[in-house]
Write a protein that holds these residues in place. Structure first.
Motif, short mmCIF file in Angstrom:
data_model
loop_
_atom_site.label_atom_id
_atom_site.label_comp_id
_atom_site.label_asym_id
_atom_site.label_seq_id
_atom_site.Cartn_x
_atom_site.Cartn_y
_atom_site.Cartn_z
N ASP A 144 8.98 -5.86 1.54
CA ASP A 144 8.49 -4.63 2.17
C ASP A 144 7.40 -4.94 3.19
OD1 ASP A 144 10.23 -3.15 0.64
OD2 ASP A 144 8.72 -2.60 -0.87
N ALA A 145 6.51 -5.87 2.85
CA ALA A 145 5.44 -6.24 3.78
C ALA A 145 5.99 -6.84 5.06
CB ALA A 145 4.47 -7.22 3.11
N GLU A 156 9.70 -8.46 -4.12
CA GLU A 156 10.04 -7.17 -3.50
C GLU A 156 8.91 -6.67 -2.61
OE1 GLU A 156 11.07 -4.51 -6.67
OE2 GLU A 156 12.75 -5.77 -7.36
N ALA A 157 7.66 -6.83 -3.05
CA ALA A 157 6.53 -6.40 -2.23
C ALA A 157 6.47 -7.20 -0.94
CB ALA A 157 5.22 -6.55 -3.01
N ASP A 169 -5.65 -5.07 -5.62
CA ASP A 169 -4.79 -3.88 -5.55
C ASP A 169 -4.66 -3.19 -6.91
OD1 ASP A 169 -3.35 -1.97 -4.27
OD2 ASP A 169 -1.52 -3.16 -4.00
N THR A 187 6.69 -9.14 -7.04
CA THR A 187 6.01 -9.78 -5.91
C THR A 187 6.99 -10.07 -4.78
OG1 THR A 187 4.46 -10.78 -7.47
CG2 THR A 187 4.55 -11.73 -5.25
N GLY A 190 -0.51 -0.96 -2.31
CA GLY A 190 0.76 -1.49 -1.83
C GLY A 190 0.80 -1.64 -0.32
N MET A 191 1.79 -1.00 0.29
CA MET A 191 1.98 -1.18 1.73
C MET A 191 0.88 -0.54 2.56
SD MET A 191 4.41 -3.23 1.78
CE MET A 191 4.07 -3.79 0.11
N LEU A 208 -0.44 -7.54 -4.21
CA LEU A 208 0.06 -6.23 -3.81
C LEU A 208 0.79 -5.60 -4.99
CD1 LEU A 208 1.53 -7.04 -0.26
CD2 LEU A 208 -0.61 -5.84 -0.77
N ASP A 209 0.47 -4.35 -5.23
CA ASP A 209 1.08 -3.63 -6.35
C ASP A 209 1.53 -2.26 -5.87
OD1 ASP A 209 1.85 -2.45 -8.70
OD2 ASP A 209 0.08 -3.09 -9.85
N PRO A 210 2.71 -2.19 -5.21
CA PRO A 210 3.15 -0.91 -4.66
C PRO A 210 3.31 0.19 -5.70
CG PRO A 210 4.41 -2.72 -3.72
CD PRO A 210 3.60 -3.30 -4.84
N GLU A 211 3.59 -0.18 -6.96
CA GLU A 211 3.81 0.83 -7.99
C GLU A 211 2.51 1.48 -8.47
OE1 GLU A 211 5.86 1.37 -12.42
OE2 GLU A 211 6.17 -0.49 -11.28
#
Length: 283
Positions: free
Chosen positions: A70-71, A66-67, A229, A64, A22-23, A15-18
Motif C-alpha cells: 500500500d505504501a 501488505e502495508a 504507529d 507488514t 497506516g497510510m 506501519l499498522d493500517p488496521e
C-alpha cells in the motif's frame, strides 16, 4: 516548502493500517519530502496472541508485506519490508512458562520463516537482537543464540540484519560474530543507535544531537524514527515527519555529504538498494 532534491529514507519504522495511522503516516512522510521506507514488522504479540509455533509469526509478516504494498502506491520512491522476531518476545514466552531454551528454539523458527520471505523476494532484510533490559543469564544466553542465528541467516541469504539491542556505542563482538558466520559487519545494522558505533552500521535515531555527531564523524550511517504507529502511544517514538525535517536541517547546516551517505551511499552498501534509481521523477 522547498522540495528536497535527495532521496529521504527512514530506515526503521512500523506501519499498522488496521490499528494505527497506516497510510496517513506515509502521506505525512511524503508531504515533508520523504521518499523511501524500511518497514519493520510490529512485535508479534501486538497483532495477536503470543506465538506458540512457527506459523504464528506469519500474521505480523503478512500484515507488514501488505502495508508495504500500500505504501508503494503513495511513495515517490518505494518501501521494503524488514521481517523478524523482536527480542522482547523471549520475556513474554518465559512469563508463559517456556524454558529459555524452548523460547530460543521458537524464536529461531520465526527467523527461519522470515528468511523464507527474503529468499522469495518478499522482504529485504531480517530483524533480530537481544533484550535492552536486565534479564537472567539463561535468557541472555538464549537471546544471543537467537541473534547469532539471525546473523547466520543473513549470511546464508545474503541480506542485511537489523538489530534491536541494549544501548551502546560498541558492538564489535556482535560484528565479529557476523564476520565469523560470513556476514559483513557493515550489513549488520543497529537500530536506535547514537551518532557513532563501533562494529555494525548505526541506524541513528533522528534527534539533532545524535545526527550532529553522525554527520561530523564522516562514517556510514542511516536515519530512522522507530515510529511505532500505535494509537495507545501517540507520539512514540518519533513521528513520520521527522526524518525529512532532519534532512532539511542537515542540509541547511551544510552537511550535504552526510545526507548523501545516509540516504544514498549507505543504503546501497548495506541493503543493495538504489534510492536514486527507484525515485520517480517529480513533475
Amino acid at each position: 516548502m522547498d522540495e528536497l532534491e535527495t532521496p529521504v529514507l527512514d530506515n526503521h519504522l512500523h506501519l499498522d493500517p488496521e490499528h494505527g495511522q497506516g497510510m496517513d503516516a506515509v502521506r505525512d512522510f511524503v508531504r515533508l519530502g520523504g521518499t523511501h521506507l524500511l518497514v519493520v514488522n510490529k512485535p508479534s504479540w501486538h497483532l495477536g496472541p503470543v506465538p506458540s509455533e512457527r506459523a504464528d509469526f506469519r500474521t505480523a509478516f503478512e500484515a507488514t508485506v501488505e502495508a508495504v504494498a500500500d505504501a508503494n502506491e503513495i511513495l515517490p520512491g518505494r518501501a521494503w519490508p524488514v521481517l523478524g522476531v523482536h527480542p522482547g518476545l523471549i520475556s513474554h514466552l518465559v512469563d508463559e512458562g517456556y524454558e529459555p531454551a524452548e523460547a530460543r528454539d521458537l524464536m529461531q523458527s520465526g527467523l527461519d520463516l522470515a528468511a523464507e520471505y527474503v529468499a522469495n523476494g518478499r522482504a529485504l532484510a531480517l530483524k533480530t537482537g537481544r533484550p535492552h533490559y536486565e534479564v537472567s543469564d539463561a535468557v541472555w544466553d538464549a537471546s544471543n543464540a537467537v541473534l547469532q542465528h539471525g546473523l547466520e541467516l543473513g549470511a546464508e541469504y545474503d541480506c542485511a540484519v537489523q538489530l534491536h539491542t541494549e544501548g551502546t556505542d560498541d558492538l564489535t563482538e556482535v560484528a565479529e560474530w557476523a564476520e565469523e558466520r560470513g556476514l559483513a559487519a557493515e550489513k549488520v545494522v543497529k537500530h536506535y543507535a547514537g551518532g557513532e558505533l563501533a562494529g555494525p552500521t548505526p541506524s541513528v535515531m533522528s534527534e539533532k544531537d545524535r545526527l550532529r555527531v553522525a554527520a561530523e564523524a564522516g562514517e556510514p550511517f542511516l536515519m530512522e524514527t522507530d515510529f511505532v504507529d500505535d494509537p495507545d502511544r501517540p507520539g512514540a517514538v518519533l513521528g513520520p515527519k521527522t526524518v525529512p525535517r532532519r534532512v532539511r536541517w542537515l542540509l541547511e547546516a551544510g552537511h550535504d555529504d552526510a545526507v548523501d551517505r545516509a540516504h544514498v551511499e549507505t543504503p546501497e552498501s548495506v541493503y543493495g538498494i538504489d534510492t536514486v534509481g527507484t525515485l520517480d521523477p517529480r513533475e
